[in-house]
Each structure stands twice: as C-alpha cells, then as structure tokens.
Design a protein around this motif. Structure first.
Motif, PDB file in Angstrom:
ATOM      1  N   HIS A 132     -21.795 -12.224  11.875  1.00  0.00           N
ATOM      2  CA  HIS A 132     -21.022 -11.473  10.882  1.00  0.00           C
ATOM      3  C   HIS A 132     -19.623 -11.179  11.428  1.00  0.00           C
ATOM      4  CE1 HIS A 132     -20.991  -8.291   7.535  1.00  0.00           C
ATOM      5  NE2 HIS A 132     -19.792  -8.215   8.106  1.00  0.00           N
TER       6      HIS A 132
ATOM      7  N   HIS B 220     -15.150 -11.291  10.166  1.00  0.00           N
ATOM      8  CA  HIS B 220     -14.157 -11.391   9.077  1.00  0.00           C
ATOM      9  C   HIS B 220     -12.929 -12.080   9.660  1.00  0.00           C
ATOM     10  CE1 HIS B 220     -16.134  -8.607   6.146  1.00  0.00           C
ATOM     11  NE2 HIS B 220     -16.655  -8.090   7.239  1.00  0.00           N
TER      12      HIS B 220
ATOM     13  N   HIS C 265     -23.155  -6.661   2.234  1.00  0.00           N
ATOM     14  CA  HIS C 265     -22.771  -5.466   2.993  1.00  0.00           C
ATOM     15  C   HIS C 265     -23.410  -4.252   2.325  1.00  0.00           C
ATOM     16  CE1 HIS C 265     -19.485  -7.872   4.721  1.00  0.00           C
ATOM     17  NE2 HIS C 265     -19.102  -6.845   5.463  1.00  0.00           N
TER      18      HIS C 265
ATOM     19  N   HIS D  76     -25.586  -4.454   8.012  1.00  0.00           N
ATOM     20  CA  HIS D  76     -25.487  -3.016   8.336  1.00  0.00           C
ATOM     21  C   HIS D  76     -26.753  -2.240   7.978  1.00  0.00           C
ATOM     22  CE1 HIS D  76     -21.533  -3.825   9.666  1.00  0.00           C
ATOM     23  NE2 HIS D  76     -21.075  -4.110   8.458  1.00  0.00           N
TER      24      HIS D  76
ATOM     25  N   ASP E 147     -18.599  -8.070  13.266  1.00  0.00           N
ATOM     26  CA  ASP E 147     -17.916  -7.416  12.159  1.00  0.00           C
ATOM     27  C   ASP E 147     -16.405  -7.406  12.419  1.00  0.00           C
ATOM     28  OD1 ASP E 147     -17.821  -6.448   9.622  1.00  0.00           O
ATOM     29  OD2 ASP E 147     -18.468  -4.427  10.096  1.00  0.00           O
TER      30      ASP E 147
HETATM   31 ZN   LIG Z   1     -18.324  -6.800   7.448  1.00  0.00          ZN
END
Ligand SMILES: [Zn+2]
Length: 404
Positions: free
Chosen positions: A65, A67, A220, A252, A306
């Motif tokens: 995960h 971005h 998410h 999460h 993340d």
């Molecule tokens: Zn994220």
C-alpha cells in the motif's frame, strides 16, 4: 552452466535461507534454477558467483500500500501544513500538489520513489492513485508511464483511488470506470460511511465496478468502532456473494483496533476470514488492527508504507523491512515466531494479497531476491539492516557484495 554476467549473475554463494540453512542459489533465465548445499570450492571458482558470505536471502519485499503519485520525493522539502478534518486536509493537498507539480511533475516524483523502493529490496508495490474531479485520470496516466519506466527494477500494481469520495464527488464513478478500462487493476474506496455518508451507495459502485471489470478491490477504511466494523462485515458479505475471496483487501481497518467489544470483534474477524478479505496495516500508533489475533483467526494480514513524504505525512523511507520493525513495535511482536510473522507481512502475505505469480524462494520462482546484512529473519526485522544485493527477475538492481 550459465555464465555469470555483471547484470545477470548465475550463482549466489553461501546464502542463509529464511529457515536458517545455508545454500548456493543458481539462477537462469530470470528464475531460481537450483538451491544446493554450499560447495567447497577453490577461490578462483568462487569468482563465478556473487558472494553472500552467510547473509540472509529473502524473496523480494512487497509494499502492499503506497501512494506513489502523492510523494514530494524528488522535489524540495515541503513543510507539513496542519489542517483540521479530512475534507480540509484533502483541499490543502490539492493546493499543495498543484504548487509542487509545477516544479516537478508527478511522474518524476513517483519514479524517484519507486526506484528508492527498488534499491531497498522491494520488488512489487501496490500504489493507490488519486482519481478525483480535480485531476481526473492525470495521475493514473502518469503512473502508467512510470510503470513502464521502472519495469526492470520493480513491478507496480495500480488501484483507482477515490480520494475525494465516490457518491459525494460528481463524476467520480465514471472516472473510476474509465480508470479500470485504462489500466488500473483494482478499484479503491474511501470510508463509505465516514466520508460519503452512504455505505450502500459507495459499496454498490465499488463492487459493481469490480464485477464489471473483473477487478480486485482495496478499500481505505479509517472509520472506527461499530460503524467501521459493520462496514467490514458488509464488505465481507459482498466479497462472498460475488465470489471475490482472495481479491479484496481493506486498508487500515482501524475498527479492529479501536476497542470493539470482544464478541463483535470476533464476529467481524471471522467474517473477514471466511470471506477471504485481507487486511493491510502500516503500523499506525493508534487503532492498529491486532495482527496476531487476525493471523491466528485465518485473516491474511499484509503491510504497506502508505504515505511517504507527502501532504499527509512528512515521514517515510519506502523501506519495507523498516515497516516490519514499526509494525512489530506497535503490535508488540517480540518472540522469534512473532518476528517471522512481521517478516511475512512484507513478503509472502503481501505477495499473496497482491496475487503475485511465481513468488518465493523456491526452484522455478522468479529471481526477485534481496540479500540482507543479517544472519536470520528475526534479526532482519528487528534491525532492518543494509541491503547487500537486490535482483528483479534475475537482473541486478543493487550490488554491494564483496569483490575480493
Ligand atoms: Zn493510503
């Protein structure tokens, strides 16, 4: 025997495998051809391979995960702008990313981060990519280009991520549809209750697109407590109904770590396990899902970075061994057995969650490998030490093995 070349070694000498045994690793055509007991050989013969001298060898690390499109890496340092509330933060991010993109394009920053990850032994990354009314599919197009630029060193899987919501963001459902047509492998989601205020509305669209495009799902879900837990059960039900087990993840899942009473916690966990819904954690300081409990109940838990140095969070290095350390600390993973579990979150478990084929330290698997300056898996998790060698499909990404 295949001759060793600087870019495609045919032999790794004296590796320590995860189970503690010593092995020479023979490589051919980008795959593991054989694992043999270390041979005693004359020094001149050792010149045919790369010396690991007992260093730990793992299959490639997997970042479940990230971005990539959000990072400021590759651009000058951006002071963090604190805001109150999720929607204000999203508005602030839009403003900041316009400023940064004017100096360094999204694709160049994403590439800088992907290459940094690769040099730390990450062979595969699942990146959520913003799809919203502001940028449309621009970030997806940038990331599709980056995927090609870096394909020799790291594999990138893309999730169409509705950062500005689905039901409450005009046109986003159509944009997500287009993103899946144009190369995103998975459909994302964002707090159906907490953000869109319409659980069925968002999940109807997300799972409808998954079905139409035969795509995986990765949502998410920051919503905590019973509101979050009931969405987890909704997601599990929809996964089971559509036969999507093994292809759906919740990122999460703070609800599982936010003080549910034990009967609701176990009911929810059991539904996730039965439906084959995986849970991703990055080891947050609050509301982290109970990794051991989930694992023992049969839920696949995997890990991701993340945010890495972006508008949400100034921290992060892209090092998945360091991430295993963080998760181990937050989850109080202490025994060697528990440290092996932490390692699984960033290797095998993440590989399965991403649906990677031919992954692992076995004959016939792709030679996606990382050698670490550690003598064992628990030591590697506890200390996240230096990477000595990284191979992607048998090709050298990083080589710090001794030359004499
Ligand atoms: Zn994220």
């Amino acid at each position: 025997m295949t001759p060793t070349s600087p870019l495609h070694p045919a032999l790794l000498l004296d590796a320590t495998l995860p189970d503690g045994t010593a092995a020479d690793v023979h490589l051919a055509d980008g795959r593991i051809a054989a694992l043999t007991a270390p041979a005693r050989r004359a020094p001149e013969a050792a010149g045919r391979g790369l010396r690991l001298d007992g260093a730990l060898l793992l299959p490639a690390l997997v970042d479940g995960h990230a971005h990539l499109d959000k990072t400021f890496l590759g651009a000058p340092w951006q002071p963090h702008r604190a805001t109150a509330g999720l929607r204000t933060q999203i508005a602030s991010e839009r403003e900041l990313r316009r400023e940064v993109a004017a100096a360094v394009p999204v694709a160049d920053r994403a590439e800088a981060l992907a290459r940094r990850m690769a040099a730390l032994g990450t062979g595969y990354v699942r990146s959520h990519v913003d799809v919203d009314p502001d940028t449309g599919l621009d970030h997806l197009h940038a990331l599709l280009e980056v995927r090609e630029r870096v394909r020799d060193v790291i594999g990138i899987q893309l999730v169409a991520f509705p950062q500005s919501g689905v039901v409450t963001a005009p046109g986003v459902a159509d944009l997500l549809d287009a993103a899946l047509r144009e190369g995103a492998e998975l459909i994302g989601g964002l707090d159906p209750a907490g953000f869109d205020g319409d659980v069925d509305g968002q999940l109807d669209i997300v799972f409808g697109l998954a079905e139409r495009h035969d795509a995986g799902v990765d949502i998410h879900l920051h919503d905590g407590g019973p509101v979050g837990a009931s969405q987890l059960r909704d997601i599990a039900d929809r996964t089971a109904t559509l036969g999507l087990g093994g292809r759906v993840a919740v990122s999460h899942a703070y609800a599982l770590g936010s003080g549910l009473d034990s009967s609701e916690l176990m009911l929810t966990v059991q539904k996730l396990a039965d439906a084959g819904v995986a849970v991703m954690t990055n080891g947050p300081s609050r509301s982290m899902p109970p990794v051991k409990l989930l694992h023992e109940a049969g839920v696949r838990v995997f890990a991701g970075s993340d945010n890495i140095r972006d508008a949400w969070w100034p921290y992060g290095t892209g090092d998945m061994l360091e991430r295993a350390t963080v998760i181990g600390l937050q989850g109080e993973l202490m025994t060697d057995q528990e440290l092996f579990l932490a390692a699984d979150l960033v290797t095998e478990n993440a590989a399965v969650a991403l649906g990677l084929a031919d992954y692992g330290l076995a004959v016939g698997a792709r030679a996606d490998l990382v050698a670490i300056a550690a003598g064992s898996v628990p030591e590697a998790v506890a200390a996240h030490p230096e990477r000595l060698l990284v191979l992607h499909g048998g090709r050298v990404v990083l080589d710090r093995t001794p030359r004499t």
